[in-house]
Write an enzyme that holds these catalytic residues in place. Structure first.
Site, PDB file in Angstrom:
ATOM      1  N   HIS A  68       0.813  -1.206   0.000  1.00  0.00           N
ATOM      2  CA  HIS A  68       0.000   0.000   0.000  1.00  0.00           C
ATOM      3  C   HIS A  68       0.855   1.268   0.000  1.00  0.00           C
ATOM      4  CE1 HIS A  68      -3.634   2.049  -0.082  1.00  0.00           C
ATOM      5  NE2 HIS A  68      -4.207   1.697   1.064  1.00  0.00           N
ATOM      6  N   ASP A 112      -2.254   2.145  -4.654  1.00  0.00           N
ATOM      7  CA  ASP A 112      -3.488   2.573  -3.999  1.00  0.00           C
ATOM      8  C   ASP A 112      -4.585   1.536  -4.222  1.00  0.00           C
ATOM      9  OD1 ASP A 112      -2.285   4.914  -3.128  1.00  0.00           O
ATOM     10  OD2 ASP A 112      -2.837   6.015  -4.948  1.00  0.00           O
TER      11      ASP A 112
END
Length: 463
Positions: free
Chosen positions: A434, A438
């Site tokens: 992450h 995204d």
């Protein structure tokens, strides 16, 4: 004396005639005048008078193969990314080995390197203990060439005289005892009757009697080894397992891992495989599986979402985008999980992918994977469905940024066009870093894989 001279003259004349007829004859003399390592040669080109009986004889020592030579076998050179390994011996001192027989294996961080014997012989000495660390060029063991054959040949000869020798005569057995001593004397009187007690014995109920034999029963199996013994054993972790554990823990500590899920309807791809599997096998000489569809779909989705194919360089704090797709395929082996790489998947078709997977899988099962087969990789696919897995969250294979987890195909009721139908369904999971990817890119990437597998015509239309 005269007859003896005639015999010598006749034998020498026969030898001369044989020499004249030969072409550079090389004869080995077995007489006591020369040793077995000496030979004589007669040169046909020598100029000599036909009337003369004198020939030039040249003595020389032949080059006999040196047996019982001791050689030292060293560790083979490793790849650039591997510096050392642990030795696991397959043979011991005194064992006879043939040429190219594996003597030991060197376990590295990524694979195992087999060290064969350069020639037939006997292991003279092990220079590294079992489990010891070695580097490229480190001496491993000493081998005595050709020493095994004479010992193996002498063994039957040594056993033959022993087998031929008659057994020594045993001493005469002692005479059996007379039968009367075993039976005993015949009684002539009745045995005495036990006296009757003066008062009645105290009676006890059965429940009050405590069993005594039952307490000793568990002790007997313990002495001979009980079937349900609670034992434990300790086995040292090999280098590959240690490296796998280290890399997985590094991934957890470094990456901000997050997993998103989806499900794939396998009806169309199953029907396509069923319709064309025979023609595919006939043309390409390999079976058509589901793995090639997911690898091709992943390459298509990685081109659509380049962030999933990228990686963070923690040393320079930069994002590295790749314009090529190298997909690592996780393969389970008895020694641990390995991830050989299929390179340049973006330019492959289904047949090329199936051949590459089959080749790498065969090398992994035979423990023939080289370090170069596992270096690199921009994305990983792990197929837990072959073991019946229904659901799971894979761990990123560093330094990559994402991994796709495939699972088993199970028939489940799904809503299709407002109706409930039974369809073969598969859960898929995408674990991603992450820090770089995204949620929008991750979900879009996984939906792209879903659309390509459910309808392969998307690849043709470039949608």
């Amino acid at each position: 004396m005269l007859s003896h001279s005639r015999c010598l003259t006749r034998n020498f004349g026969r030898s001369l005639s044989a020499i004249r007829q030969g072409n550079n004859v090389l004869a080995r003399r077995a007489s006591g005048a020369l040793s077995v390592n000496h030979s004589i040669t007669f040169n046909k080109n020598l100029k000599s008078d036909p009337r003369s009986s004198v020939f030039q004889i040249q003595y020389f020592r032949t080059s006999v193969a040196y047996r019982n030579e001791v050689v030292t076998v060293k560790t083979p050179a490793f790849a650039e990314s591997v510096t050392e390994g642990d030795v696991r011996w397959e043979k011991a001192v005194g064992d006879t080995v043939s040429e190219d027989e594996v003597v030991c294996e060197i376990e590295t961080d990524k694979t195992s390197v087999q060290v064969p014997s350069p020639a037939a012989g006997v292991i003279e000495e092990l220079l590294v203990p079992d489990g010891g660390k070695v580097e490229g060029g480190t001496p491993l063991f000493k081998l005595r060439k050709g020493a095994g054959a004479p010992k193996a040949a002498e063994a039957p000869k040594a056993e033959a005289p022993a087998a031929a020798a008659p057994p020594p005569p045993s001493a005469a057995p002692p005479p059996p005892p007379p039968p009367t001593s075993a039976v005993g004397p015949i009684p002539t009187t009745m045995p005495p009757v036990p006296p009757v007690p003066a008062h009645a014995m105290d009676s006890k109920p059965v429940s009050a009697i405590k069993p005594t034999a039952a307490t000793a029963a568990p002790v007997a199996p313990a002495e001979g080894g009980a079937k349900g013994a609670r034992t434990e054993s300790r086995v040292k972790m090999n280098r590959m397992r240690l490296r796998i554990a280290q890399r997985l823990k590094e991934a957890q500590n470094t990456c901000a891992m997050l997993t998103t899920f989806n499900e794939v309807d396998m009806s169309n791809i199953s029907e396509m495989r069923k319709s064309y599997k025979d023609a595919f096998l006939k043309k390409h000489n390999i079976k058509l599986g589901f793995m090639s569809a997911f690898v091709k779909a992943a390459a298509y989705a990685l081109a659509d979402q380049p962030a999933v194919n990228a990686v963070i360089d923690d040393t320079t704090k930069e994002i590295v985008y790749r314009d090529y797709v190298d997909i690592s395929v996780a393969v389970a082996t008895p020694k641990g999980l390995v991830v050989p790489v299929i390179r340049s998947v973006e330019g492959m078709n289904f047949a090329d992918i199936e051949k590459a997977i089959n080749l790498l899988g065969e090398k992994a099962r035979k423990n023939e994977l080289a370090v170069e087969d596992m270096d690199g990789g921009t994305f990983t696919i792990s197929n837990g469905g072959v073991f019946g897995s229904m659901f799971g969250t894979p761990i990123i294979n560093p330094p990559q940024s994402a991994i796709l987890g495939m699972h088993g195909i199970f028939d489940r009721p799904v809503a299709v066009g407002g109706k409930v139908e039974i369809r073969p369904m598969m859960y898929v999971a995408l674990t991603y870093d992450h820090r770089l990817i995204d949620g929008r890119e991750a979900v879009t990437f996984l939906r792209k894989i879903k659309s390509v597998v459910e309808d392969p015509r998307v690849l043709l239309l470039d949608m």
